[in-house]
Each structure stands twice: as C-alpha cells, then as structure tokens.
Scaffold this motif. Structure first.
Motif, short mmCIF file in Angstrom:
data_model
loop_
_atom_site.label_atom_id
_atom_site.label_comp_id
_atom_site.label_asym_id
_atom_site.label_seq_id
_atom_site.Cartn_x
_atom_site.Cartn_y
_atom_site.Cartn_z
N SER A 30 58.25 97.10 -14.81
CA SER A 30 58.71 96.27 -13.72
C SER A 30 57.56 96.15 -12.72
CB SER A 30 59.92 96.97 -13.09
OG SER A 30 60.21 96.40 -11.86
N SER A 32 57.57 93.62 -9.56
CA SER A 32 58.12 93.40 -8.21
C SER A 32 59.61 93.11 -8.31
CB SER A 32 57.41 92.23 -7.52
OG SER A 32 57.67 91.02 -8.19
N PRO A 35 59.89 88.20 -5.96
CA PRO A 35 60.87 87.90 -7.02
C PRO A 35 60.80 88.96 -8.11
CG PRO A 35 58.87 86.65 -7.40
CD PRO A 35 58.66 87.39 -6.11
N SER A 37 59.72 90.49 -11.28
CA SER A 37 58.62 90.18 -12.19
C SER A 37 58.29 91.42 -13.01
CB SER A 37 57.40 89.68 -11.42
OG SER A 37 56.83 90.72 -10.66
N CYS A 106 59.96 85.03 -19.12
CA CYS A 106 59.07 85.17 -17.97
C CYS A 106 58.13 83.98 -17.86
CB CYS A 106 58.21 86.43 -18.14
SG CYS A 106 59.19 87.92 -18.38
N ARG A 107 57.89 83.54 -16.63
CA ARG A 107 56.90 82.49 -16.37
C ARG A 107 55.64 83.17 -15.82
NH1 ARG A 107 56.73 77.33 -16.57
NH2 ARG A 107 58.95 77.31 -17.08
N SER A 109 52.72 84.34 -13.85
CA SER A 109 52.36 84.09 -12.46
C SER A 109 51.00 84.67 -12.11
CB SER A 109 53.43 84.66 -11.52
OG SER A 109 53.79 85.97 -11.90
N ASP A 123 57.09 86.09 -13.79
CA ASP A 123 58.33 86.07 -13.00
C ASP A 123 59.50 85.87 -13.96
OD1 ASP A 123 56.54 86.16 -10.98
OD2 ASP A 123 56.98 84.15 -10.17
N GLU A 125 62.69 84.53 -15.31
CA GLU A 125 63.49 83.32 -15.04
C GLU A 125 64.81 83.29 -15.79
OE1 GLU A 125 60.25 80.10 -13.62
OE2 GLU A 125 60.96 79.92 -15.68
#
Ligand SMILES: Cc1cc2nc3c(=O)[nH]c(=O)nc-3n(C[C@H](O)[C@H](O)[C@H](O)COP(=O)(O)O)c2cc1C
Length: 154
Positions: A30, A32, A35, A37, A106-107, A109, A123, A125
C-alpha cells in the motif's frame, strides 16, 4: 529479506500486441490512502517490464492460500502461455484473473527508475475482494497458513 513475511501478488498488464502479460511479485505494498494507491517494483529483466511501464493501467491480484500453483506459473521466466487455461477477462485494458483474494485495477501515477528495477505507483480505480486466506511468502517458501489465535473465519 527472506525473513520478511509478505503477501504474494500477480501483477498484470496489456502488451503492445494486445496480449495479456503478468508476473509474480512480492514487492507490492500500500502506498497512500488519499487517494488509495499501491506500489510495486518490477525488474528490468521481466518480459512484462516494458508493458508495465508503458501501460496506463495495470492490475494487482493478491493470491489466496490455495493458489501456489498459479504463483509458480507467473514466476516462471520462460513460460510462454501463462494465461492459457486460466479463467481471466479484460477489465478495461487490464487482464483480470478470476479467483484472487483481492483484485485492484490501478492507473499508473508515478514511475521511478533506479538500478535494475522500476518502481510503479498506481492509483486504485476499481477492484474486488473475496473471502479467503492469503498466500504467504517467507523463507523462500509459500506453504505457510494463517493460524489466528482463537481460530475462526473473519
Ligand atoms: C516469491 C517471488 C517474488 C517475486 N517478486 C518479484 C517482484 O516483486 N518484482 C519482480 O520484478 N520480479 C519478482 N519476481 C520474479 C518474477 O516473478 C519472475 O522473474 C518472472 O519470471 C517474470 O515473468 P516475465 O518474465 O514473464 O515477466 C518474484 C519471484 C518470486 C518467486
């Protein structure tokens, strides 16, 4: 690091030719909460490396205790058809494996290059969670089982 107990994940992406790719990774954590992430570290030697650093999205699958066989397939550096015979589907541009303890879409970042690995941060999603126990890696083995004091399912 053999003494660090970790979960076991399959990280997936779409290759340039449209095919799915994936590798086994214990370097998932993990990152953050706001948001939400996650972070993973991908070796340059992995055949998935290019796809993972170029794709806008990637998938993280936290494996269940009974998925050691699947883990070994995705850790195999010469396996040519890792997805053959598996239950999987596209979730947008991410190959989603059925049956994992948790799946995160996940996108990407952030991307950091250092030494022989790339750190990817994505991040979260989308995703899902299903009941079960995690596959655990410790002392280069994956045959550990969770034994809660007092026992019982959660
Ligand atoms: C327990 C375990 C954990 C691993 N963790 C990682 C990792 O965090 N990052 C990574 O790049 N490779 C990791 N690997 C190695 C890859 O799974 C392995 O190199 C795989 O063959 C790469 O597949 P590919 O070449 O098809 O992309 C791990 C292997 C094992 C057995």
């Amino acid at each position: 690091m053999a003494g660090l107990c970790s979960g076991v994940a399959v990280v997936t992406a779409q290759r340039r030719d449209g095919e799915p790719c994936g590798l086994l990774a214990t370097s998932v954590s993990s990152f953050s909460t706001a948001p939400p992430s996650v972070l993973t570290s991908i070796g340059h030697a992995s055949r998935c490396h290019r796809s993972l650093i170029e794709s806008a999205e990637f998938g993280v699958h936290l494996l269940r205790a009974d998925q050691e066989g699947l883990a070994r397939v995705f850790a195999d550096p010469v396996h040519e058809a890792k997805f053959g015979g598996l239950d999987w589907a596209w979730d947008e541009a991410v190959p989603e494996l059925a049956g994992a303890l948790a799946y995160l879409r996940c996108r990407r970042s952030a991307l950091f290059e250092l030494y022989d690995h790339s750190i990817l941060i994505g991040d979260v999603e989308g995703g899902r969670r299903q009941p079960g126990e995690p596959l655990i890696y410790l002392d280069r083995r994956m045959d550990w089982r969770v034994d809660r004091a007092g026992g019982g399912e959660r």
